[in-house]
Design a protein around this motif. Structure first.
Motif, PDB file in Angstrom:
ATOM      1  N   GLU A  34       0.818  -1.208   0.000  1.00 34.89           N
ATOM      2  CA  GLU A  34       0.000   0.000   0.000  1.00 34.89           C
ATOM      3  C   GLU A  34       0.852   1.259   0.000  1.00 34.89           C
ATOM      4  O   GLU A  34       0.496   2.268  -0.615  1.00 34.89           O
ATOM      5  N   CYS A  35       1.980   1.206   0.682  1.00 35.27           N
ATOM      6  CA  CYS A  35       2.887   2.356   0.675  1.00 35.27           C
ATOM      7  C   CYS A  35       3.407   2.604  -0.738  1.00 35.27           C
ATOM      8  O   CYS A  35       3.438   3.746  -1.217  1.00 35.27           O
ATOM      9  N   LEU A  36       3.791   1.534  -1.435  1.00 38.22           N
ATOM     10  CA  LEU A  36       4.230   1.662  -2.823  1.00 38.22           C
ATOM     11  C   LEU A  36       3.098   2.157  -3.711  1.00 38.22           C
ATOM     12  O   LEU A  36       3.293   3.027  -4.570  1.00 38.22           O
ATOM     13  N   SER A  37       1.902   1.626  -3.508  1.00 39.45           N
ATOM     14  CA  SER A  37       0.763   1.999  -4.347  1.00 39.45           C
ATOM     15  C   SER A  37       0.363   3.457  -4.143  1.00 39.45           C
ATOM     16  O   SER A  37       0.143   4.192  -5.111  1.00 39.45           O
ATOM     17  N   LEU A  38       0.266   3.897  -2.890  1.00 37.14           N
ATOM     18  CA  LEU A  38      -0.154   5.275  -2.612  1.00 37.14           C
ATOM     19  C   LEU A  38       0.842   6.282  -3.171  1.00 37.14           C
ATOM     20  O   LEU A  38       0.449   7.310  -3.742  1.00 37.14           O
ATOM     21  N   LEU A  42       0.162   9.196  -6.169  1.00 39.45           N
ATOM     22  CA  LEU A  42       0.521  10.602  -6.028  1.00 39.45           C
ATOM     23  C   LEU A  42       1.494  11.045  -7.108  1.00 39.45           C
ATOM     24  O   LEU A  42       1.388  12.153  -7.650  1.00 39.45           O
ATOM     25  N   LEU A  43       2.440  10.182  -7.438  1.00 35.53           N
ATOM     26  CA  LEU A  43       3.418  10.527  -8.468  1.00 35.53           C
ATOM     27  C   LEU A  43       2.785  10.616  -9.850  1.00 35.53           C
ATOM     28  O   LEU A  43       3.135  11.491 -10.649  1.00 35.53           O
ATOM     29  N   THR A  57      -4.218   9.473 -12.824  1.00 34.33           N
ATOM     30  CA  THR A  57      -4.190   9.177 -11.390  1.00 34.33           C
ATOM     31  C   THR A  57      -5.551   8.708 -10.883  1.00 34.33           C
ATOM     32  O   THR A  57      -5.627   7.882  -9.968  1.00 34.33           O
ATOM     33  N   MET A  58      -6.636   9.197 -11.486  1.00 36.90           N
ATOM     34  CA  MET A  58      -7.964   8.744 -11.061  1.00 36.90           C
ATOM     35  C   MET A  58      -8.178   7.276 -11.421  1.00 36.90           C
ATOM     36  O   MET A  58      -8.639   6.471 -10.594  1.00 36.90           O
ATOM     37  N   LYS A  59      -7.829   6.899 -12.657  1.00 38.30           N
ATOM     38  CA  LYS A  59      -7.969   5.501 -13.069  1.00 38.30           C
ATOM     39  C   LYS A  59      -7.041   4.602 -12.246  1.00 38.30           C
ATOM     40  O   LYS A  59      -7.423   3.502 -11.833  1.00 38.30           O
ATOM     41  N   TYR A  60      -5.828   5.083 -12.034  1.00 35.80           N
ATOM     42  CA  TYR A  60      -4.850   4.304 -11.275  1.00 35.80           C
ATOM     43  C   TYR A  60      -5.330   4.097  -9.844  1.00 35.80           C
ATOM     44  O   TYR A  60      -5.226   2.991  -9.290  1.00 35.80           O
ATOM     45  N   LEU A  61      -5.886   5.149  -9.238  1.00 33.03           N
ATOM     46  CA  LEU A  61      -6.364   5.058  -7.859  1.00 33.03           C
ATOM     47  C   LEU A  61      -7.536   4.092  -7.733  1.00 33.03           C
ATOM     48  O   LEU A  61      -7.551   3.220  -6.849  1.00 33.03           O
ATOM     49  N   LEU A  62      -8.523   4.215  -8.617  1.00 32.58           N
ATOM     50  CA  LEU A  62      -9.720   3.371  -8.523  1.00 32.58           C
ATOM     51  C   LEU A  62      -9.378   1.906  -8.783  1.00 32.58           C
ATOM     52  O   LEU A  62      -9.772   1.020  -8.021  1.00 32.58           O
ATOM     53  N   MET A  63      -8.650   1.642  -9.871  1.00 33.68           N
ATOM     54  CA  MET A  63      -8.321   0.249 -10.196  1.00 33.68           C
ATOM     55  C   MET A  63      -7.295  -0.326  -9.235  1.00 33.68           C
ATOM     56  O   MET A  63      -7.360  -1.510  -8.868  1.00 33.68           O
ATOM     57  N   GLY A  64      -6.344   0.499  -8.794  1.00 34.61           N
ATOM     58  CA  GLY A  64      -5.364   0.015  -7.826  1.00 34.61           C
ATOM     59  C   GLY A  64      -5.996  -0.298  -6.491  1.00 34.61           C
ATOM     60  O   GLY A  64      -5.656  -1.295  -5.840  1.00 34.61           O
TER      61      GLY A  64
END
Length: 388
Positions: A34-38, A42-43, A57-64
């Protein structure tokens, strides 16, 4: 853009990836992942005024987030079936003691963990976020994430599958074989149609992770893990070298469209040569490092009996050479009427940041060309050090 936060996110993501490579209990795995994902979310949205970056970032956040939930759901089944154990080896002992290693819950855990890891590794059909994130994120971020996430999650996959699920090795082997074949075929064929360099590399990376899965599937037989580590090392340099070239070109021209590279050789021969060499190494052209890495990877897979996987990988490697050569053909075009305005106005500029990028490009270029020559000691180190 502010640099301090950017460096903080990069270092935190790198640290999380290191912890993920060595994690041996479910709590550490989840926190590191989760630390790597978050930090990755942000990056990817760091250029917040760019619409494409916001979409990425929106697609990455939702799917991740969805993939992390599925992965943790599978881990929770392991925790419950083993009698409340969180260390990987203790989970195995707990499954034996509770006689749950052949229960239906194990298949739920296998499928959930495979789906979660498939999202993190961009395996087909869990790859939908990858091209948009590659295209919308800042190019240095894409270069970092393209290798960090693959290395860290591949290490996690080998640990989970080989330690915990050795009871059901045939089942997860079959799942990963299907995902590897789909990734190799879809990634390389869809890369044909791309007009953006970063989207092309996104689909190329999907095909590349399909090759890497051959080493994971045959990990315990005929040096499968050693071949995976060796090819992963070569892939890091090949991929980072390609992205370094793209960063330099985009800083000087403001574009990453493939057709805008036309005639680059006439303006910046070294950059064109570096990009061509890294692309050819990714395609597996001898005598570059990518050729030796793929040769060893496919040879270990063939000796382990994965004939369909290796045959598919060989065929798709040949196919991938086509779209790499298409870019190289544009680079060396010398007719002025075909040179794009971006290349006509191309100016070599010098600054501290660009000099560091050029240095990184040179290091990756040398490694992509010469690492295959010293492959034997690399394989020996990989065989000795890959211990759980």
């Amino acid at each position: 853009m502010t640099i301090t936060e950017f460096l903080l996110f990069i270092l935190t993501a790198a640290l999380a990836g290191m912890f993920l490579c060595g994690a041996n209990d479910l709590a550490t795995i989840f926190v590191a992942l989760e630390c790597l994902s978050l930090c990755s979310y942000l990056l990817s949205g760091y250029t917040k005024r760019d619409v494409r970056s916001n979409e990425a970032t929106m697609k990455y956040l939702l799917m991740g987030g969805a993939s992390s939930s599925i992965l943790v759901y599978g881990l929770s089944w392991l925790y419950g079936l083993s009698g409340g154990e969180i260390e990987l080896q203790e989970i195995v002992n707990g499954l034996i003691n509770t006689q749950m290693y052949n229960s239906p819950g194990i298949w739920i855990a296998v499928i959930s963990i495979t789906v979660g890891i498939g999202f993190k590794l961009s395996l087909v059909p869990f790859h939908q976020w990858t091209p948009d994130v590659y295209e919308g994120s800042p190019t240095p971020v894409v270069a970092f994430l393209s290798v960090t996430s693959k290395v860290a999650v591949s290490a996690l996959a080998t640990r989970l599958f080989d330690i915990i699920f050795y009871f059901s090795s045939n089942e997860w082997h079959l799942l990963l074989e299907i995902l590897a074949i789909l990734s190799m075929i879809s990634g390389n064929f869809i890369a044909f149609t791309q007009t953006s360099m970063k989207r092309m590399l996104a689909y190329s990376s999907i095909g590349q992770i399909g090759y890497i899965l051959i080493g994971i599937i045959n990990g315990n037989s005929n040096n499968g893990y050693a071949s995976m580590i060796t090819y992963m090392l070569f892939y890091i340099f090949m991929n980072l070298g390609t992205f370094a070239c793209i960063v330099l070109f985009s800083l000087r021209t403001g574009t990453d469209n493939i057709r805008d590279y036309t005639g680059l050789y006439t303006k910046d021969p070294f950059l064109a040569l570096s990009l061509a060499s890294c692309l050819l190494s990714l395609g597996g052209i001898p005598p570059l490092a990518g050729f030796f890495g793929k040769l060893y990877l496919f040879w270990c897979g063939w000796q382990a009996g994965s004939y369909l996987l290796v045959s598919t990988g060989l065929f798709m490697s040949v196919i991938s050479i086509y779209y790499y050569l298409k870019i190289i053909k544009l680079l060396i075009t010398e007719r002025n009427r075909e040179i794009t305005p971006h290349v006509q106005n191309y100016r070599l500029s010098s600054s501290i940041s660009k000099n560091f990028i050029e240095l990184s490009m040179i290091v990756c270029l040398v490694a992509s060309v010469t690492l295959g020559i010293v492959m034997s000691p690399i394989i020996a180190i990989a065989q000795e050090t890959f211990l759980f």
